[in-house]
Design a protein around this motif. Structure first.
Motif, PDB file in Angstrom:
ATOM      1  N   VAL A 642       1.266  -1.091   0.029  1.00 47.74           N
ATOM      2  CA  VAL A 642       0.248  -0.151  -0.013  1.00 47.74           C
ATOM      3  C   VAL A 642       0.974   1.090   0.065  1.00 47.74           C
ATOM      4  O   VAL A 642       0.370   2.292  -1.242  1.00 47.74           O
ATOM      5  CB  VAL A 642      -1.095   0.117   1.429  1.00 47.74           C
ATOM      6  N   ALA A 643       1.968   1.110   0.942  1.00 47.46           N
ATOM      7  CA  ALA A 643       2.457   2.275   0.258  1.00 47.46           C
ATOM      8  C   ALA A 643       3.306   2.932  -0.662  1.00 47.46           C
ATOM      9  O   ALA A 643       3.690   3.959  -1.037  1.00 47.46           O
ATOM     10  CB  ALA A 643       3.802   1.557   1.169  1.00 47.46           C
ATOM     11  N   ARG A 644       3.564   2.027  -1.190  1.00 44.47           N
ATOM     12  CA  ARG A 644       3.860   2.010  -2.981  1.00 44.47           C
ATOM     13  C   ARG A 644       3.364   1.892  -3.678  1.00 44.47           C
ATOM     14  O   ARG A 644       3.189   3.679  -4.215  1.00 44.47           O
ATOM     15  CB  ARG A 644       4.880   0.323  -3.653  1.00 44.47           C
ATOM     16  N   VAL A 645       2.017   1.715  -3.622  1.00 43.61           N
ATOM     17  CA  VAL A 645       0.474   2.085  -4.737  1.00 43.61           C
ATOM     18  C   VAL A 645      -0.420   1.886  -3.712  1.00 43.61           C
ATOM     19  O   VAL A 645      -1.078   1.138  -3.698  1.00 43.61           O
ATOM     20  CB  VAL A 645       0.706   1.006  -5.693  1.00 43.61           C
ATOM     21  N   CYS A 646      -1.124   2.698  -3.457  1.00 47.06           N
ATOM     22  CA  CYS A 646      -2.602   2.907  -2.978  1.00 47.06           C
ATOM     23  C   CYS A 646      -3.705   1.720  -3.758  1.00 47.06           C
ATOM     24  O   CYS A 646      -3.853   2.375  -4.838  1.00 47.06           O
ATOM     25  CB  CYS A 646      -2.945   3.886  -2.623  1.00 47.06           C
ATOM     26  N   PRO A 647      -4.042   0.767  -3.273  1.00 48.34           N
ATOM     27  CA  PRO A 647      -5.358   0.466  -3.830  1.00 48.34           C
ATOM     28  C   PRO A 647      -6.728   0.637  -4.266  1.00 48.34           C
ATOM     29  O   PRO A 647      -6.728   2.173  -3.035  1.00 48.34           O
ATOM     30  CB  PRO A 647      -4.755  -1.448  -3.243  1.00 48.34           C
ATOM     31  N   ASP A 648      -7.896   0.834  -4.770  1.00 44.68           N
ATOM     32  CA  ASP A 648      -9.011   0.769  -4.644  1.00 44.68           C
ATOM     33  C   ASP A 648      -9.419   0.505  -3.413  1.00 44.68           C
ATOM     34  O   ASP A 648     -10.509   0.882  -2.898  1.00 44.68           O
ATOM     35  CB  ASP A 648      -9.429   0.887  -5.711  1.00 44.68           C
ATOM     36  N   VAL A 649      -9.057  -1.214  -2.875  1.00 43.33           N
ATOM     37  CA  VAL A 649      -9.938  -1.710  -2.504  1.00 43.33           C
ATOM     38  C   VAL A 649      -8.519  -2.983  -1.502  1.00 43.33           C
ATOM     39  O   VAL A 649      -7.544  -3.360  -2.421  1.00 43.33           O
ATOM     40  CB  VAL A 649     -11.262  -2.583  -2.906  1.00 43.33           C
ATOM     41  N   VAL A 650      -8.778  -3.166  -0.329  1.00 45.25           N
ATOM     42  CA  VAL A 650      -8.584  -3.445  -0.038  1.00 45.25           C
ATOM     43  C   VAL A 650      -9.439  -5.053   0.358  1.00 45.25           C
ATOM     44  O   VAL A 650     -10.394  -4.918   1.083  1.00 45.25           O
ATOM     45  CB  VAL A 650      -7.758  -3.645   1.979  1.00 45.25           C
ATOM     46  N   LEU A 651      -9.000  -6.284   0.544  1.00 43.36           N
ATOM     47  CA  LEU A 651      -9.460  -7.431   0.089  1.00 43.36           C
ATOM     48  C   LEU A 651      -8.677  -8.626   1.069  1.00 43.36           C
ATOM     49  O   LEU A 651      -7.784  -9.110   1.254  1.00 43.36           O
ATOM     50  CB  LEU A 651      -9.920  -8.569  -1.375  1.00 43.36           C
ATOM     51  N   THR A 652      -9.009  -8.653   2.423  1.00 41.77           N
ATOM     52  CA  THR A 652      -8.166  -9.065   3.262  1.00 41.77           C
ATOM     53  C   THR A 652      -8.541 -10.545   3.714  1.00 41.77           C
ATOM     54  O   THR A 652      -9.865 -10.597   5.153  1.00 41.77           O
ATOM     55  CB  THR A 652      -7.198  -8.502   4.820  1.00 41.77           C
ATOM     56  N   ASP A 653      -7.954 -11.133   4.791  1.00 38.33           N
ATOM     57  CA  ASP A 653      -8.064 -12.734   5.747  1.00 38.33           C
ATOM     58  C   ASP A 653      -8.240 -11.857   6.842  1.00 38.33           C
ATOM     59  O   ASP A 653      -7.249 -10.546   6.997  1.00 38.33           O
ATOM     60  CB  ASP A 653      -7.283 -13.537   5.854  1.00 38.33           C
ATOM     61  N   VAL A 654      -8.642 -12.745   8.366  1.00 40.71           N
ATOM     62  CA  VAL A 654      -8.200 -12.142   9.334  1.00 40.71           C
ATOM     63  C   VAL A 654      -7.579 -12.566   9.937  1.00 40.71           C
ATOM     64  O   VAL A 654      -6.582 -11.886  10.624  1.00 40.71           O
ATOM     65  CB  VAL A 654      -9.984 -12.549   9.577  1.00 40.71           C
ATOM     66  N   MET A 655      -7.713 -13.838   9.821  1.00 47.55           N
ATOM     67  CA  MET A 655      -6.022 -15.028  10.654  1.00 47.55           C
ATOM     68  C   MET A 655      -5.283 -15.059   9.564  1.00 47.55           C
ATOM     69  O   MET A 655      -5.300 -15.974   8.594  1.00 47.55           O
ATOM     70  CB  MET A 655      -7.251 -16.341  11.371  1.00 47.55           C
ATOM     71  N   MET A 656      -3.726 -13.989   9.757  1.00 49.11           N
ATOM     72  CA  MET A 656      -3.261 -14.462   8.971  1.00 49.11           C
ATOM     73  C   MET A 656      -1.607 -14.578  10.423  1.00 49.11           C
ATOM     74  O   MET A 656      -1.974 -13.879  11.415  1.00 49.11           O
ATOM     75  CB  MET A 656      -2.787 -13.209   7.956  1.00 49.11           C
ATOM     76  N   PRO A 657      -0.155 -14.806   9.812  1.00 49.27           N
ATOM     77  CA  PRO A 657       0.200 -14.940  10.135  1.00 49.27           C
ATOM     78  C   PRO A 657       1.204 -13.340  10.986  1.00 49.27           C
ATOM     79  O   PRO A 657       0.784 -12.936  10.279  1.00 49.27           O
ATOM     80  CB  PRO A 657       1.587 -15.710  10.071  1.00 49.27           C
ATOM     81  N   GLY A 658       1.740 -12.929  12.327  1.00 47.29           N
ATOM     82  CA  GLY A 658       2.218 -11.508  11.790  1.00 47.29           C
ATOM     83  C   GLY A 658       1.461 -10.718  12.258  1.00 47.29           C
ATOM     84  O   GLY A 658       0.297 -10.778  13.201  1.00 47.29           O
ATOM     85  N   LEU A 659       1.712  -9.512  11.395  1.00 43.31           N
ATOM     86  CA  LEU A 659       0.124  -8.894  11.446  1.00 43.31           C
ATOM     87  C   LEU A 659      -1.268  -9.394  10.932  1.00 43.31           C
ATOM     88  O   LEU A 659      -1.932  -9.758   9.664  1.00 43.31           O
ATOM     89  CB  LEU A 659       0.293  -7.398  10.432  1.00 43.31           C
ATOM     90  N   ASP A 660      -2.422  -9.677  11.379  1.00 44.26           N
ATOM     91  CA  ASP A 660      -3.051 -10.061  11.278  1.00 44.26           C
ATOM     92  C   ASP A 660      -4.564  -8.649   9.937  1.00 44.26           C
ATOM     93  O   ASP A 660      -3.795  -7.901  10.416  1.00 44.26           O
ATOM     94  CB  ASP A 660      -4.111 -11.148  12.563  1.00 44.26           C
ATOM     95  N   GLY A 661      -6.199  -9.248  10.152  1.00 47.50           N
ATOM     96  CA  GLY A 661      -6.180  -8.484   9.244  1.00 47.50           C
ATOM     97  C   GLY A 661      -7.299  -7.499  10.038  1.00 47.50           C
ATOM     98  O   GLY A 661      -7.087  -6.398   9.965  1.00 47.50           O
ATOM     99  N   PHE A 662      -7.194  -7.699  11.498  1.00 43.79           N
ATOM    100  CA  PHE A 662      -7.579  -6.599  12.399  1.00 43.79           C
ATOM    101  C   PHE A 662      -6.605  -5.220  12.296  1.00 43.79           C
ATOM    102  O   PHE A 662      -6.953  -4.152  13.125  1.00 43.79           O
ATOM    103  CB  PHE A 662      -8.195  -6.795  13.307  1.00 43.79           C
ATOM    104  N   GLY A 663      -5.597  -5.721  12.793  1.00 45.24           N
ATOM    105  CA  GLY A 663      -3.925  -5.229  12.464  1.00 45.24           C
ATOM    106  C   GLY A 663      -4.145  -4.466  11.106  1.00 45.24           C
ATOM    107  O   GLY A 663      -3.662  -2.692  11.494  1.00 45.24           O
ATOM    108  N   LEU A 664      -3.976  -5.249   9.917  1.00 46.26           N
ATOM    109  CA  LEU A 664      -3.763  -4.132   9.199  1.00 46.26           C
ATOM    110  C   LEU A 664      -4.900  -2.667   8.454  1.00 46.26           C
ATOM    111  O   LEU A 664      -4.707  -2.291   8.282  1.00 46.26           O
ATOM    112  CB  LEU A 664      -4.100  -5.334   7.674  1.00 46.26           C
ATOM    113  N   LEU A 665      -6.388  -3.502   9.410  1.00 40.17           N
ATOM    114  CA  LEU A 665      -7.281  -2.212   9.362  1.00 40.17           C
ATOM    115  C   LEU A 665      -6.560  -1.392  10.114  1.00 40.17           C
ATOM    116  O   LEU A 665      -7.272   0.439  10.168  1.00 40.17           O
ATOM    117  CB  LEU A 665      -8.730  -3.376   9.903  1.00 40.17           C
ATOM    118  N   ARG A 666      -6.717  -1.982  11.466  1.00 43.59           N
ATOM    119  CA  ARG A 666      -6.590  -0.759  12.383  1.00 43.59           C
ATOM    120  C   ARG A 666      -5.009   0.097  11.752  1.00 43.59           C
ATOM    121  O   ARG A 666      -5.081   1.791  11.921  1.00 43.59           O
ATOM    122  CB  ARG A 666      -6.231  -0.339  13.927  1.00 43.59           C
ATOM    123  N   ALA A 667      -3.770  -0.047  11.160  1.00 44.70           N
ATOM    124  CA  ALA A 667      -3.179   0.349  10.466  1.00 44.70           C
ATOM    125  C   ALA A 667      -3.680   1.357   9.581  1.00 44.70           C
ATOM    126  O   ALA A 667      -3.005   2.311   9.051  1.00 44.70           O
ATOM    127  CB  ALA A 667      -1.889  -0.234   9.902  1.00 44.70           C
TER     128      ALA A 667
END
Length: 892
Positions: A642-667
């Motif tokens: 996203v920092a390189r090129v901002c997308p129009d929509v983000v489609l994300t899973d919730v449970m992921m290693p490291g930064l999960d979906g909710f962490g990505l949403l908050r960021a």
């Protein structure tokens, strides 16, 4: 018979003794009493006629502070000091000058023999803890004395025996205390051997039988399911003579002990009293029973006796409580074991049932690819390959689950065959080489030939090696993995080492337990059943081996498997090596996509974030006809994208290693540059609570797996349209009596949706107040937008998280009601006005339809009850709509 003493024979002492006035000198109380006593009435006559030896003996007794008594002459005339007077209690001072055999008549049977023996043989006696029956306090008392008897000579050391001289001390308290202490110990020991409370009560009564002096009889009552006391065990008394049940310990205090005719104490006297003590169940708990105990007729029910009873009741209560806790724990363990057996049966049955449809799914796909794969269009071939790959993964999970269940049930045994373990291990480890290299890792396999074949079950060894190596790839991000096999005496040792994230020391003891997963540990994927290492331990155990782990967080881990070379169970040739095992079944995170598509005129750019490579591949294929698709395996990589090129929509899973979906949403929401990027979440957690959690976090849309592809495409298109504001602006509401007229909206440049732009407002009613208003389309998809905007507004205003949560919940409930229940709205919109001042927070939600009343009141059902729990609610109906106002004090 003792020799006749001097007195009464006319024989006189040669040496003169103390004068008459000096015999009782010294200031003792007994000396004054003896000086005033008329000794002429006694067999020894007046003091003036006493021989010198008697005078010396009397002075010696009175001068001592130790209990002493002197008897003189054949009538055993008594002289004693103040200390002895305390021992005989009420018998003093009447015992002065009286016959010892009369004053201690009740105890003379025990005293006669040692007294006469000392006078006849001139040998002093020493009797510790002599039991004496005394009636010094108004009842027949059990007492104990340590006493020494000696003869009293008339003429110095060589004179004739004139009497008896005794030194004594009472040890009743010590003897009784030691006896009671032993009984308490016996009771506690009996309690520690049983867990059944009725058997325990019988054991306690058996222990009480060892001390009938302190406990002539006893009965243990325990509470039953009816909350009444039930007699379960007795000792020293006919059980039928006692009540079978009672309401409580108070009822048992009414038991007539004398009517039981129970003998007690060392002298067989009848018991006339009993005490009933509740058996406490602990602080704040109801009693677990009661203890009825007879009181010894030869001991006073003093403070020490009552303390003994309390300690005894505490011992019994503690034992009963422990027994019940043990029984409850045993019942719980049995229930858990039964539940475990039921789960094992369920998993076994389900696994068997899954194998048939899996076979019918995989076999046709495999046949189709084998027979017509070259003739199929590339998209169709890719879809079939994807289905086959995940079908194989599912089959492996089912097989693992079924095998683990079989091992636990004891239905699986290792069939050992002579195996070239070095070649087999090297080939198995090589299956995952490609996956390791794509992950940027090195895989070193060091398996030189062994001196002789090892007896293993090849199918089980395959699972051991593949599980350990796949885990190493999963948890290693930098460096490499080493698989080494070496002989060690009569055993062969496999070591799988990695330079991965390591395992915290606190997690190591439970690492090989089934379904155990290290929390918050970085990994390439969160997928898996949690059975891998548990199965490794079970399979190694079936071979008579062991598995251990050494790990240091941040440095890596080493798993060590040690197996005996053993002897083969069968001469059959080993099955073929599983060289065709697909690494994809073990590494679902591995990116190995063979295709990517993209539309000529895409709707926009969507960033797909998921740790499962096949899911990324499927979503890429599904979305690429209409979207430009970018992918990321976790939240951190997504943020860099996203920092390189901002997308129009983000489609994300919730449970992921490291930064999960909710962490990505908050960021994304915390960054002003990406705050307006719409986010759609996919999750395997279905249900309303999961959706509420997602919307509360500020997601634009939420879709549970499995989902229909058409629904996902439609939702992404709707989210994009709302984001870009492609819908025509909605006109302002018409004036009505229920709500003030709002001036037309003025568009302004912002990344927010035009449907949620703040409306210009008239001046605030209160100085210092701030008011914000929004207008939303009257449809359910507006609620998440309202939730996100309202939450941000209230947090920026300084409200605490709990109050914000309550107000957002109440406002969204009101807005949901406005969307769902307003009939035939004049305008298909919902207006929301938020006013903040120093005193309160006010949120007004207005619809433009007519409400269908449920009752004659303005009760709008359970929704209004929910809102009222958080704030003051008023509902004002009008001909063109209803306004619900939520007012809550603003915290300091």
């Amino acid at each position: 018979m003792a020799p006749d003493p001097v007195a009464g024979t006319g024989i006189q002492d040669v040496a003169p003794g103390p004068g008459t006035e000096d015999v009782f000198a010294g200031g003792s109380e007994n000396g004054r009493l003896m000086a005033a006593f008329d000794w002429s009435t006694t067999p020894i006559g007046p003091v003036q006629t006493w021989p010198a030896s008697l005078r010396y003996a009397v002075r010696t007794v009175l001068a001592s502070r130790f209990p002493m008594i002197l008897t003189w002459g054949p009538e055993y005339t008594q002289f004693y000091n103040d200390a002895y007077a305390e021992l005989i209690g009420a018998k003093h001072p009447g015992a002065i000058g009286d016959d010892l055999r009369i004053t201690l008549a009740e105890g003379w049977a025990a005293l006669q023999q040692p007294v006469e023996h000392a006078m006849a043989t001139r040998e002093a006696s020493w009797i510790p803890q002599l039991l004496l029956l005394l009636e010094r306090a108004g009842y027949r008392e059990e007492t104990y004395f340590t006493v020494s008897h000696a003869h009293a000579p008339a003429f110095g050391d060589d004179g004739e025996v004139a009497g008896m001289h005794a030194v004594c001390t009472e040890v009743t308290r010590q003897v009784v205390a030691e006896r009671r202490q032993r009984l308490l110990h016996e009771v506690s020991t009996a309690a520690g051997r049983r867990e059944d409370e009725r058997d325990l009560a019988a054991q306690v009564c058996a222990a009480l039988a060892a001390d009938p002096l302190d406990v002539p009889f006893a009965a243990v009552y325990l509470t039953g399911e009816d909350a009444r006391l039930h007699r379960v065990a007795t000792v020293g008394v006919d059980a039928d003579a006692l009540p079978a049940t009672a309401r409580g310990a108070a009822d048992l205090r009414g038991v007539d002990a004398a009517a039981l005719h129970v003998p007690g104490g060392p002298f067989g006297d009848e018991v006339t009293a009993a005490v009933a003590l509740p058996l406490s169940g602990g602080a704040g708990r109801e009693p677990v029973g009661a203890l009825l105990v007879g009181v010894s007729p030869n001991r006073a029910l003093d403070e020490e006796y009552r303390t003994f009873h309390q300690l005894l009741a505490a011992q019994v209560a503690g034992a009963v409580t422990d027994a019940r806790a043990y029984a409850a724990e045993r019942a719980r363990a049995e229930a858990l074991a039964e539940l475990d057996r039921a789960k094992t049966t369920f998993f076994s049955d389900v696994s068997h049932e899954l194998r048939t449809p899996l076979t019918l799914l995989l076999a046709p796909i495999t046949d189709a690819l084998a027979e017509s794969g070259g003739e199929l269009p590339a998209p169709v071939r890719d879809q079939l390959t994807l289905a086959l790959r995940n079908g194989q993964r599912l089959r492996r999970l089912v097989d693992d689950l079924l095998e683990f269940v079989s091992i636990e049930a004891g239905r699986t045994a290792a069939v050992r065959v002579a195996t070239d373990l070095a070649a087999t291990t090297a080939e198995l480890a090589g299956v995952l080489r490609a996956a390791a290299e794509r992950a940027g890792l090195t895989l070193a396999v060091d398996c030189p030939p062994l001196p002789r074949p090892a007896a293993v079950d090849p199918r089980m060894w395959e699972k051991v090696v593949l599980n350990l190596v796949a885990n190493a790839v999963k948890y290693t991000f930098v460096g490499g993995i080493t698989v080494a096999l070496r002989p060690d005496g009569d055993a062969v040792v496999l070591r799988v080492s990695d330079t991965g994230v390591g395992i915290p020391a606190a997690e190591l003891p439970a690492l090989f337990e089934r379904f155990h997963r290290v929390t918050d540990s970085p990994a390439r994927s969160r997928e898996g059943t949690g059975l891998g290492l548990a199965m490794v331990r079970e399979l190694v155990g079936l071979h008579g081996g062991t598995v251990a782990v050494e790990s240091e967080p941040g440095s890596g881990s080493t798993f060590t498997v040690r197996l005996p070379f053993g002897e083969p169970d069968s001469d059959a040739a080993p099955p073929p090596s599983p060289a065709g095992v697909r690494a994809a079944a073990l590494t679902p995170w591995d990116d190995d996509l063979g295709w990517r598509g993209r539309a000529a005129e895409p709707l926009g750019t969507v960033l797909v974030v998921d740790d499962n490579a096949d899911m990324r591949a499927y979503l890429t294929r599904l979305l690429s006809p209409s979207w430009t698709v970018r992918t990321a395996p976790d939240g951190e990589e997504a943020l860099r994208d996203v920092a390189r090129v901002c997308p129009d929509v983000v489609l994300t899973d919730v449970m992921m290693p490291g930064l999960d979906g909710f962490g990505l949403l908050r960021a994304l929401r915390d960054d002003p540059g990406t705050r307006a990027v719409p986010v759609v979440m996919l999750t395997a957690r279905a249900g309303q609570e999961a959706a509420v959690e997602g919307f509360d976090a500020g997601v634009d849309d939420y879709l549970p797996k499995p989902f229909e592809s058409a629904e996902l495409l439609g939702r992404l298109r709707a989210v994009l349209e709302r984001s870009r504001g492609r819908r025509a602006p909605v006109p302002p509401p018409a004036p009505s009596a229920a709500a003030p007229t709002l001036p037309p909206r003025r568009p302004r440049a912002t990344a927010s949706s035009p449907e949620t732009m703040p409306l210009p407002l008239p001046p605030s009613r209160t100085a210092g107040a701030t008011t914000t208003a929004w207008r939303f389309p009257s449809r359910p998809s507006s609620i998440p937008v309202l939730r996100r905007r309202l939450r941000a507004l209230l947090l920026d205003a300084g409200l605490d998280d709990d109050r914000v949560y309550d107000l957002v919940l109440a406002a969204c409930e009101a807005a949901t009601n406005a969307v769902e229940h307003a009939q035939d709205p004049v305008e298909p919109v919902v207006d929301v006005r938020v006013t903040l001042d120093d005193g309160a927070v006010e949120i007004a939600v207005r619809d433009h339809g007519q409400w269908r009343e449920r009752t004659s009141s303005m009760d709008r059902g359970r929704g209004s009850m929910l809102m009222s729990a958080f704030a003051d609610i008023t509902a004002v109906p009008g001909p063109a709509g209803t306004t619900v106002t939520i007012r809550s004090p603003r915290p300091a």
